[in-house]
Design a protein around this motif. Structure first.
Motif, PDB file in Angstrom:
ATOM      1  N   ILE A  39      -5.975   7.490  -5.280  1.00  0.00           N
ATOM      2  CA  ILE A  39      -6.028   7.700  -6.733  1.00  0.00           C
ATOM      3  C   ILE A  39      -5.480   9.097  -7.018  1.00  0.00           C
ATOM      4  CG2 ILE A  39      -7.578   7.980  -8.721  1.00  0.00           C
ATOM      5  CD1 ILE A  39      -7.163   5.029  -7.809  1.00  0.00           C
ATOM      6  N   TYR A  40      -4.465   9.148  -7.862  1.00  0.00           N
ATOM      7  CA  TYR A  40      -3.821  10.408  -8.215  1.00  0.00           C
ATOM      8  C   TYR A  40      -3.884  10.531  -9.742  1.00  0.00           C
ATOM      9  CZ  TYR A  40      -2.096   8.786  -3.735  1.00  0.00           C
ATOM     10  OH  TYR A  40      -2.028   8.242  -2.472  1.00  0.00           O
ATOM     11  N   PHE A  41      -4.597  11.543 -10.187  1.00  0.00           N
ATOM     12  CA  PHE A  41      -4.790  11.747 -11.626  1.00  0.00           C
ATOM     13  C   PHE A  41      -5.358  10.475 -12.288  1.00  0.00           C
ATOM     14  CE2 PHE A  41      -1.176  14.335 -10.157  1.00  0.00           C
ATOM     15  CZ  PHE A  41      -1.819  15.575 -10.190  1.00  0.00           C
ATOM     16  N   SER A  42      -6.403   9.976 -11.636  1.00  0.00           N
ATOM     17  CA  SER A  42      -7.189   8.839 -12.167  1.00  0.00           C
ATOM     18  C   SER A  42      -6.474   7.490 -12.215  1.00  0.00           C
ATOM     19  CB  SER A  42      -7.738   9.156 -13.574  1.00  0.00           C
ATOM     20  OG  SER A  42      -8.482  10.350 -13.533  1.00  0.00           O
ATOM     21  N   TRP A  78     -10.983  11.760   2.236  1.00  0.00           N
ATOM     22  CA  TRP A  78     -10.635  13.183   2.359  1.00  0.00           C
ATOM     23  C   TRP A  78      -9.651  13.592   1.263  1.00  0.00           C
ATOM     24  CZ3 TRP A  78      -7.163  15.694   6.602  1.00  0.00           C
ATOM     25  CH2 TRP A  78      -7.388  17.086   6.613  1.00  0.00           C
ATOM     26  N   ASP A  79      -9.975  14.700   0.611  1.00  0.00           N
ATOM     27  CA  ASP A  79      -9.190  15.165  -0.541  1.00  0.00           C
ATOM     28  C   ASP A  79      -9.038  16.678  -0.438  1.00  0.00           C
ATOM     29  OD1 ASP A  79      -8.147  15.770  -3.030  1.00  0.00           O
ATOM     30  OD2 ASP A  79      -9.885  15.061  -4.173  1.00  0.00           O
ATOM     31  N   THR A  80      -7.800  17.119  -0.295  1.00  0.00           N
ATOM     32  CA  THR A  80      -7.540  18.568  -0.235  1.00  0.00           C
ATOM     33  C   THR A  80      -6.610  18.991  -1.364  1.00  0.00           C
ATOM     34  OG1 THR A  80      -5.701  18.191   1.294  1.00  0.00           O
ATOM     35  CG2 THR A  80      -7.830  18.742   2.282  1.00  0.00           C
ATOM     36  N   PHE A  81      -6.599  18.212  -2.429  1.00  0.00           N
ATOM     37  CA  PHE A  81      -5.686  18.514  -3.527  1.00  0.00           C
ATOM     38  C   PHE A  81      -6.017  19.859  -4.186  1.00  0.00           C
ATOM     39  CE2 PHE A  81      -4.581  17.845  -8.141  1.00  0.00           C
ATOM     40  CZ  PHE A  81      -3.239  18.156  -7.965  1.00  0.00           C
ATOM     41  N   PHE A  82      -4.994  20.646  -4.414  1.00  0.00           N
ATOM     42  CA  PHE A  82      -5.038  21.881  -5.192  1.00  0.00           C
ATOM     43  C   PHE A  82      -6.084  22.853  -4.627  1.00  0.00           C
ATOM     44  CE2 PHE A  82      -5.647  23.988  -9.523  1.00  0.00           C
ATOM     45  CZ  PHE A  82      -4.458  24.677  -9.445  1.00  0.00           C
ATOM     46  N   CYS A 132       0.833  -1.219   0.000  1.00  0.00           N
ATOM     47  CA  CYS A 132       0.000   0.000   0.000  1.00  0.00           C
ATOM     48  C   CYS A 132       0.856   1.253   0.000  1.00  0.00           C
ATOM     49  CB  CYS A 132      -0.901  -0.016   1.239  1.00  0.00           C
ATOM     50  SG  CYS A 132      -1.895   1.478   1.421  1.00  0.00           S
ATOM     51  N   TYR A 133       0.474   2.201  -0.836  1.00  0.00           N
ATOM     52  CA  TYR A 133       1.111   3.523  -0.819  1.00  0.00           C
ATOM     53  C   TYR A 133       0.045   4.555  -0.487  1.00  0.00           C
ATOM     54  CZ  TYR A 133       4.215   7.337  -1.874  1.00  0.00           C
ATOM     55  OH  TYR A 133       4.998   8.450  -1.767  1.00  0.00           O
ATOM     56  N   SER A 134       0.305   5.351   0.548  1.00  0.00           N
ATOM     57  CA  SER A 134      -0.709   6.288   1.042  1.00  0.00           C
ATOM     58  C   SER A 134       0.001   7.524   1.553  1.00  0.00           C
ATOM     59  CB  SER A 134      -1.474   5.593   2.181  1.00  0.00           C
ATOM     60  OG  SER A 134      -2.407   6.451   2.779  1.00  0.00           O
ATOM     61  N   TYR A 135      -0.078   8.637   0.840  1.00  0.00           N
ATOM     62  CA  TYR A 135       0.690   9.798   1.319  1.00  0.00           C
ATOM     63  C   TYR A 135      -0.144  11.054   1.546  1.00  0.00           C
ATOM     64  CZ  TYR A 135       0.722  12.456  -3.062  1.00  0.00           C
ATOM     65  OH  TYR A 135       0.363  13.197  -4.151  1.00  0.00           O
ATOM     66  N   HIS A 136      -1.278  11.196   0.874  1.00  0.00           N
ATOM     67  CA  HIS A 136      -1.990  12.475   0.921  1.00  0.00           C
ATOM     68  C   HIS A 136      -2.506  12.746   2.343  1.00  0.00           C
ATOM     69  CE1 HIS A 136      -4.084  15.924  -0.502  1.00  0.00           C
ATOM     70  NE2 HIS A 136      -5.271  15.378  -0.662  1.00  0.00           N
ATOM     71  N   HIS A 137      -3.333  11.853   2.853  1.00  0.00           N
ATOM     72  CA  HIS A 137      -3.819  11.973   4.240  1.00  0.00           C
ATOM     73  C   HIS A 137      -3.788  10.650   4.983  1.00  0.00           C
ATOM     74  CE1 HIS A 137      -4.985  16.131   3.943  1.00  0.00           C
ATOM     75  NE2 HIS A 137      -5.665  15.900   2.836  1.00  0.00           N
ATOM     76  N   GLY A 138      -3.085   9.675   4.452  1.00  0.00           N
ATOM     77  CA  GLY A 138      -3.077   8.347   5.100  1.00  0.00           C
ATOM     78  C   GLY A 138      -4.424   7.653   4.964  1.00  0.00           C
ATOM     79  N   ASN A 139      -5.246   8.094   4.029  1.00  0.00           N
ATOM     80  CA  ASN A 139      -6.598   7.529   3.870  1.00  0.00           C
ATOM     81  C   ASN A 139      -6.556   6.050   3.496  1.00  0.00           C
ATOM     82  OD1 ASN A 139      -7.697  10.111   4.241  1.00  0.00           O
ATOM     83  ND2 ASN A 139      -7.694  10.573   2.055  1.00  0.00           N
ATOM     84  N   THR A 158      -8.624   4.605  -2.439  1.00  0.00           N
ATOM     85  CA  THR A 158      -9.514   5.660  -1.964  1.00  0.00           C
ATOM     86  C   THR A 158      -9.390   6.807  -2.957  1.00  0.00           C
ATOM     87  OG1 THR A 158      -7.831   6.750  -0.585  1.00  0.00           O
ATOM     88  CG2 THR A 158      -9.173   5.032   0.471  1.00  0.00           C
ATOM     89  N   ALA A 159     -10.487   7.541  -3.121  1.00  0.00           N
ATOM     90  CA  ALA A 159     -10.484   8.618  -4.116  1.00  0.00           C
ATOM     91  C   ALA A 159     -11.360   9.757  -3.612  1.00  0.00           C
ATOM     92  CB  ALA A 159     -10.997   8.103  -5.446  1.00  0.00           C
ATOM     93  N   GLY A 160     -11.102  10.938  -4.150  1.00  0.00           N
ATOM     94  CA  GLY A 160     -11.807  12.109  -3.662  1.00  0.00           C
ATOM     95  C   GLY A 160     -13.044  12.484  -4.430  1.00  0.00           C
ATOM     96  N   ARG A 161     -12.975  12.319  -5.715  1.00  0.00           N
ATOM     97  CA  ARG A 161     -13.999  12.943  -6.553  1.00  0.00           C
ATOM     98  C   ARG A 161     -14.638  11.972  -7.518  1.00  0.00           C
ATOM     99  NH1 ARG A 161      -9.624  15.917  -8.750  1.00  0.00           N
ATOM    100  NH2 ARG A 161      -8.419  15.302  -6.951  1.00  0.00           N
TER     101      ARG A 161
END
Ligand code: FMN
Length: 155
Positions: A53-56, A117-121, A7-14, A82-85
Motif C-alpha cells: 500500500i503506497y499512499f493508502s 516492514w516499512d522504512t518509508f521516509f 503482484c507488484y512488490s518493490y519496497h521490501h518484497g513484502n 501488505t501495509a506498514g501503518r
C-alpha cells in the motif's frame, strides 16, 4: 480452478512473500503487472491482485493495468496487500482497486492484508516498523486465506 496472481512488490518484497504463499496453495501463475497480457487473462477462472500500500492505495501500475482491461463480467477476483501503518484495513486501502475491479465487472471473492516492514521516509531513521514481517504467522494466515478461498469456490 485456473488461477493467476498479479503482484507488484518493490519496497521490501513484502507482498511478493505473501503472493508466493497464496500462489503455492492455489497452484497459481504469478506475474507482474508489466508482464501481464491483458487479453490472455480470459483463460483464468480466478485472478488475484496484490501490492504494497503506497499512499493508502495499491501501486499505480496495478490500478493502471485494471483500467486497461476489457469488461470482465462475472470473473472472480481476490485482492491482497501488505501495509506498514495504521490499521491495514481492507476497506480503506483496498477501496481504489476494488472500485476499479468492480467497474470492470469482476466479482471480489476474498481479501487479505497484513502488516509488513516499512522504512518509508522518516521511518528509515529508526530502522522502520514491523521489521521481520510478514512473519511466519502472517504467512500461515495467507495459506489459510488461500485454502479457504479454494474450498469456498469448489463448492
Ligand atoms: C512510497 C511509500 C508509501 C507508503 N504509503 C503507505 C501508506 O499510505 N500506508 C501504509 O500503511 N503503508 C505505507 N507504506 C508502507 C508499505 O505499504 C509497506 O512497507 C508494504 O509492505 C510495502 O510492500 P512491498 O515490499 O511489497 O513493496 C508506504 C511505503 C512506501 C515506500
Amino acid at each position: 480452478m485456473k488461477t493467476a496472481i498479479i503482484c507488484y512488490s518493490y519496497h521490501h518484497g513484502n507482498t511478493e512473500k505473501v503472493a508466493r504463499r497464496i500462489a503455492a496453495v492455489l497452484e497459481a501463475k504469478l506475474m507482474k503487472p508489466e508482464e501481464t497480457n491483458v487479453s490472455g487473462l480470459a483463460e483464468y477462472d480466478l485472478i488475484g491482485f496484490g501490492s504494497g500500500i503506497y499512499f493508502s492505495k495499491h501501486h499505480k501500475s496495478l490500478l493502471k493495468l485494471v483500467d486497461t482491461m476489457p469488461e470482465m463480467k462475472g470473473k472472480k477476483a481476490f485482492i491482497f496487500s501488505t501495509a506498514g501503518r495504521g490499521e491495514p484495513t481492507m476497506a480503506g486501502n483496498h477501496r481504489a482497486l476494488r472500485a476499479g475491479l468492480e467497474g470492470k465487472g469482476f466479482v471480489i471473492v476474498g481479501e487479505f492484508s497484513c502488516y509488513a516492514w516499512d522504512t518509508f521516509f522518516l521511518l528509515r531513521l529508526i530502522g522502520g516498523i514491523n521489521k521481520g514481517r510478514p512473519n511466519d504467522d502472517d504467512l500461515t494466515k495467507a495459506d489459510v486465506f488461500a485454502k479457504d478461498l479454494a474450498n469456498k469456490l469448489k463448492g
